[in-house]
Design an enzyme around this catalytic site. Structure first.
Site, PDB file in Angstrom:
ATOM      1  N   GLU A   1       0.820  -1.208   0.000  1.00  0.00           N
ATOM      2  CA  GLU A   1       0.000   0.000   0.000  1.00  0.00           C
ATOM      3  C   GLU A   1       0.858   1.263   0.000  1.00  0.00           C
ATOM      4  OE1 GLU A   1      -4.107  -1.262   2.114  1.00  0.00           O
ATOM      5  OE2 GLU A   1      -2.335  -1.423   3.398  1.00  0.00           O
TER       6      GLU A   1
ATOM      7  N   GLU B   1      -4.273  -9.489   3.879  1.00  0.00           N
ATOM      8  CA  GLU B   1      -5.198  -9.158   4.966  1.00  0.00           C
ATOM      9  C   GLU B   1      -6.374 -10.137   5.064  1.00  0.00           C
ATOM     10  OE1 GLU B   1      -3.201  -5.186   4.188  1.00  0.00           O
ATOM     11  OE2 GLU B   1      -3.832  -6.924   3.017  1.00  0.00           O
TER      12      GLU B   1
END
Length: 262
Positions: free
Chosen positions: A118, A138
């Site tokens: 990210e 995740e």
């Protein structure tokens, strides 16, 4: 006298470049709340200081980041008490605050998981060592990416983003290059040198023009028409700067130009 804890993020000025290094090597640079806050403060410094033109983000040790330190972060995340952006900071992922107004060049190596991807997506140029391994995992931890992967990854291509976000599978530097997550892949051990060279090239340009180009490109992502309408007024404003005049004189005389940001 109580000794101060060692910083999780080390900041060093290199002329107009702010070098920002993750330094929690014993944890593979996994981010706890303190590291997140120190990184946000570094981005705030980059944004505020007019003498700084580019951020160069990298990591100490063999790995860029193992992602979140869930032992520290998960309970705070569940309780809603996680504080990523302290006063004076900017969210490096540009989710909880505006993005930093200056370009960021990223060098990654070893393991680059979750928030590392990210951070790459939120940066402007990314150089990866050829042995780097990536994973947006995740979903395997029962949560969703909250640092911008669902916002930015699909811009690289829906199928590619969903392939990696929804499975949590690992992928290599060659795949990261193919899908546009990174811009260059270099032999391991040379990634920081190459990223520093690119940061230097950016820093050598007219800083007001660089920041305006970056802002225009970002604005065009959600609304190209609004960004297009602003191009001529922005160019007109930049044409009146001293840096633009310096560039014109350099063109006519053939001498190098040294931009000063005014």
């Amino acid at each position: 006298m109580t000794s101060q804890p060692s910083p999780r993020v080390r900041v060093e000025r290199d002329g107009p470049i702010l070098r920002i290094a993750l330094d929690r090597v014993d944890k593979r640079n996994a981010a706890d709340e303190r590291m997140l806050q120190e990184l946000a403060l570094a981005y705030g410094e980059l944004d505020r200081d007019p003498t700084l033109r580019v951020g160069l983000v990298h990591a100490m040790g063999d790995h860029f980041t193992g992602g979140l330190d869930l032992g520290d972060v998960a309970p705070k995340l569940a309780a809603g008490t996680l504080q990523v952006v302290p006063e004076g900071g900017l969210d490096p992922w540009g989710v909880q605050s505006r993005q930093v107004s200056k370009p960021v060049v990223l060098a990654v190596q070893g393991t680059c998981l979750t928030l590392g991807i990210e951070l790459a997506l939120a940066s402007d140029v990314v150089v990866a060592a050829d042995s780097t391994t990536f994973a947006q995992l995740e979903v395997a931890r029962g949560i969703v990416p909250f640092g911008g992967a669902t916002l930015r990854f699909p811009r690289l291509g829906w199928g590619d983003a969903m392939r990696w976000i929804l499975t949590g599978d690992r992928f290599d530097a060659a795949e990261a290059l193919r899908i546009g997550l990174v811009q260059e892949v270099v032999p391991v051990g040379t990634e920081l040198e190459r990223a520093a060279a690119l940061a230097g090239r950016i820093a050598a340009q007219a800083p007001l023009a660089v920041q305006a180009a970056l802002a225009s490109a970002r604005a065009a992502l959600p609304d190209a028409s609004a960004a297009a309408a602003d191009l001529v007024p922005t160019t007109r404003r930049l044409a009146g700067t001293r840096d633009a005049r310096r560039a014109a004189e350099s063109y006519l005389t053939g001498t190098p130009v040294a931009f000063e940001g005014d």
